[in-house]
Write a protein that holds these residues in place. Structure first.
Motif, PDB file in Angstrom:
ATOM      1  N   ARG A  43       0.850  -1.211   0.000  1.00  0.00           N
ATOM      2  CA  ARG A  43       0.000   0.000   0.000  1.00  0.00           C
ATOM      3  C   ARG A  43       0.875   1.247   0.000  1.00  0.00           C
ATOM      4  O   ARG A  43       0.627   2.194  -0.744  1.00  0.00           O
ATOM      5  N   GLN A  44       1.898   1.227   0.849  1.00  0.00           N
ATOM      6  CA  GLN A  44       2.775   2.388   0.921  1.00  0.00           C
ATOM      7  C   GLN A  44       3.572   2.569  -0.370  1.00  0.00           C
ATOM      8  O   GLN A  44       3.818   3.696  -0.807  1.00  0.00           O
ATOM      9  N   ARG A  45       3.978   1.469  -0.973  1.00  0.00           N
ATOM     10  CA  ARG A  45       4.721   1.557  -2.230  1.00  0.00           C
ATOM     11  C   ARG A  45       3.844   2.148  -3.329  1.00  0.00           C
ATOM     12  O   ARG A  45       4.303   2.947  -4.158  1.00  0.00           O
ATOM     13  N   ARG A  46       2.574   1.793  -3.351  1.00  0.00           N
ATOM     14  CA  ARG A  46       1.649   2.354  -4.344  1.00  0.00           C
ATOM     15  C   ARG A  46       1.473   3.850  -4.126  1.00  0.00           C
ATOM     16  O   ARG A  46       1.478   4.633  -5.076  1.00  0.00           O
ATOM     17  N   ARG A  47       1.348   4.271  -2.864  1.00  0.00           N
ATOM     18  CA  ARG A  47       1.217   5.705  -2.578  1.00  0.00           C
ATOM     19  C   ARG A  47       2.482   6.457  -2.951  1.00  0.00           C
ATOM     20  O   ARG A  47       2.432   7.577  -3.471  1.00  0.00           O
ATOM     21  N   TRP A  48       3.630   5.845  -2.667  1.00  0.00           N
ATOM     22  CA  TRP A  48       4.922   6.439  -3.021  1.00  0.00           C
ATOM     23  C   TRP A  48       5.024   6.609  -4.532  1.00  0.00           C
ATOM     24  O   TRP A  48       5.420   7.658  -5.032  1.00  0.00           O
ATOM     25  N   ALA A  49       4.656   5.550  -5.287  1.00  0.00           N
ATOM     26  CA  ALA A  49       4.721   5.612  -6.746  1.00  0.00           C
ATOM     27  C   ALA A  49       3.756   6.660  -7.299  1.00  0.00           C
ATOM     28  O   ALA A  49       4.048   7.319  -8.310  1.00  0.00           O
ATOM     29  N   THR A  50       2.614   6.816  -6.651  1.00  0.00           N
ATOM     30  CA  THR A  50       1.660   7.831  -7.100  1.00  0.00           C
ATOM     31  C   THR A  50       2.274   9.216  -7.028  1.00  0.00           C
ATOM     32  O   THR A  50       2.077  10.045  -7.933  1.00  0.00           O
ATOM     33  N   GLN A  51       3.041   9.484  -5.970  1.00  0.00           N
ATOM     34  CA  GLN A  51       3.701  10.784  -5.855  1.00  0.00           C
ATOM     35  C   GLN A  51       4.668  11.020  -7.008  1.00  0.00           C
ATOM     36  O   GLN A  51       4.759  12.124  -7.546  1.00  0.00           O
ATOM     37  N   VAL A  52       5.407   9.986  -7.394  1.00  0.00           N
ATOM     38  CA  VAL A  52       6.349  10.112  -8.503  1.00  0.00           C
ATOM     39  C   VAL A  52       5.609  10.437  -9.797  1.00  0.00           C
ATOM     40  O   VAL A  52       6.003  11.329 -10.559  1.00  0.00           O
ATOM     41  N   VAL A  53       4.518   9.717 -10.047  1.00  0.00           N
ATOM     42  CA  VAL A  53       3.737   9.945 -11.267  1.00  0.00           C
ATOM     43  C   VAL A  53       3.118  11.339 -11.259  1.00  0.00           C
ATOM     44  O   VAL A  53       3.084  12.021 -12.289  1.00  0.00           O
ATOM     45  N   VAL A  54       2.640  11.772 -10.110  1.00  0.00           N
ATOM     46  CA  VAL A  54       2.043  13.110 -10.008  1.00  0.00           C
ATOM     47  C   VAL A  54       3.100  14.185 -10.285  1.00  0.00           C
ATOM     48  O   VAL A  54       2.823  15.167 -10.992  1.00  0.00           O
ATOM     49  N   ILE A  55       4.304  14.025  -9.746  1.00  0.00           N
ATOM     50  CA  ILE A  55       5.371  14.994 -10.033  1.00  0.00           C
ATOM     51  C   ILE A  55       5.646  15.036 -11.529  1.00  0.00           C
ATOM     52  O   ILE A  55       5.825  16.113 -12.119  1.00  0.00           O
ATOM     53  N   ASP A  56       5.683  13.870 -12.161  1.00  0.00           N
ATOM     54  CA  ASP A  56       5.884  13.825 -13.609  1.00  0.00           C
ATOM     55  C   ASP A  56       4.783  14.605 -14.331  1.00  0.00           C
ATOM     56  O   ASP A  56       5.058  15.414 -15.228  1.00  0.00           O
ATOM     57  N   GLU A  57       3.549  14.393 -13.938  1.00  0.00           N
ATOM     58  CA  GLU A  57       2.429  15.089 -14.585  1.00  0.00           C
ATOM     59  C   GLU A  57       2.498  16.591 -14.346  1.00  0.00           C
ATOM     60  O   GLU A  57       2.297  17.400 -15.262  1.00  0.00           O
ATOM     61  N   LEU A  58       2.781  16.992 -13.119  1.00  0.00           N
ATOM     62  CA  LEU A  58       2.890  18.418 -12.817  1.00  0.00           C
ATOM     63  C   LEU A  58       4.028  19.065 -13.593  1.00  0.00           C
ATOM     64  O   LEU A  58       3.898  20.192 -14.092  1.00  0.00           O
ATOM     65  N   ALA A  59       5.147  18.344 -13.706  1.00  0.00           N
ATOM     66  CA  ALA A  59       6.296  18.890 -14.438  1.00  0.00           C
ATOM     67  C   ALA A  59       5.992  19.017 -15.917  1.00  0.00           C
ATOM     68  O   ALA A  59       6.405  19.983 -16.574  1.00  0.00           O
ATOM     69  N   ARG A  60       5.280  18.059 -16.479  1.00  0.00           N
ATOM     70  CA  ARG A  60       4.878  18.161 -17.886  1.00  0.00           C
ATOM     71  C   ARG A  60       4.033  19.407 -18.124  1.00  0.00           C
ATOM     72  O   ARG A  60       4.204  20.117 -19.114  1.00  0.00           O
ATOM     73  N   ARG A  61       3.132  19.658 -17.205  1.00  0.00           N
ATOM     74  CA  ARG A  61       2.284  20.852 -17.347  1.00  0.00           C
ATOM     75  C   ARG A  61       3.114  22.123 -17.225  1.00  0.00           C
ATOM     76  O   ARG A  61       2.889  23.095 -17.946  1.00  0.00           O
TER      77      ARG A  61
END
Length: 218
Positions: A43-61
């Protein structure tokens, strides 16, 4: 529906399969064997990975808003539905030490061309005053002792100790201070950008105290 996305960025969904794709590229570091401990770790690994993906999305924007960035390649577009770039953590540029950035940001930089391009651009934008450069030189004399002084174990703050000339080390100091200022700017940007993110249940920040098994491990 929350069944379809891990988070929403400015109302736009970030699909769960982007998180799953990232998890496939980053091996689990927990070696739990008990079922309940393994489930918590995942569960924690999934939440951690979500943060990485969100940073990627925010940076793309951010890239798209700024226009083409030097070294950004095609990251200024949104790449709808794409997972972060699949590359090992060791593929980070050798000259950048990311150990002090925390695991989430370090992995985001390893996997997201947009995040790397944005950090590079923020570093380039930093203007370092001359007085700040000399002040760093003066306050960190131990870093600028001549080889002979280092060999004899001289006290760097003694007035008779020989230092490398300021002109010789000035550019290196500027690079170091610009990098530090760029990182601060990156974290300031990220703090502001994250304010507009809404997470689906089970995909919150791993340190979010609103879920019972939160932890703040960087």
């Amino acid at each position: 529906m929350t069944d379809e996305y891990a988070a929403q960025v400015l109302g736009r969904p970030v699909p769960k399969d982007r998180v799953d794709a990232l998890l496939e590229t980053v091996p689990a570091r927990d070696r739990e064997t008990r079922p309940e401990a393994l489930a918590r770790a995942e569960r924690q690994r999934r939440r951690w990975a979500t943060q990485v993906v969100v940073i990627d999305e925010l940076a793309r924007r951010a890239c798209a808003q700024r226009g083409p960035l030097r070294g950004a390649g095609n990251c200024a577009t949104s790449h709808d539905g794409a997972a972060p770039e699949k590359r090992p953590i060791t593929a980070l540029p050798a000259e950048r030490d990311v150990a002090d950035l925390g695991s989430i940001v370090a992995v985001a930089l390893a996997h997201s061309p947009a995040a790397r391009a944005l950090l590079d651009e923020l570093e380039r934008e930093q203007q370092i005053p001359e007085e700040a450069v000399y002040d760093y030189y003066d306050r960190n004399r131990d870093r600028f002792l001549t080889p002979a002084e280092l060999t004899r174990g001289a006290d760097p703050f003694h007035e008779t100790s020989d230092l490398l000339p300021y002109a010789q080390v000035r550019e290196g100091i500027i690079v170091e201070l610009r990098r530090a200022a760029g990182r601060r700017a990156f974290f300031d940007w990220l703090d502001r950008a994250r304010a507009d993110v809404v997470y689906a249940p089970g995909y919150e920040h791993p340190g979010d105290p609103s879920h019972p098994d939160h932890e703040h491990r960087h």
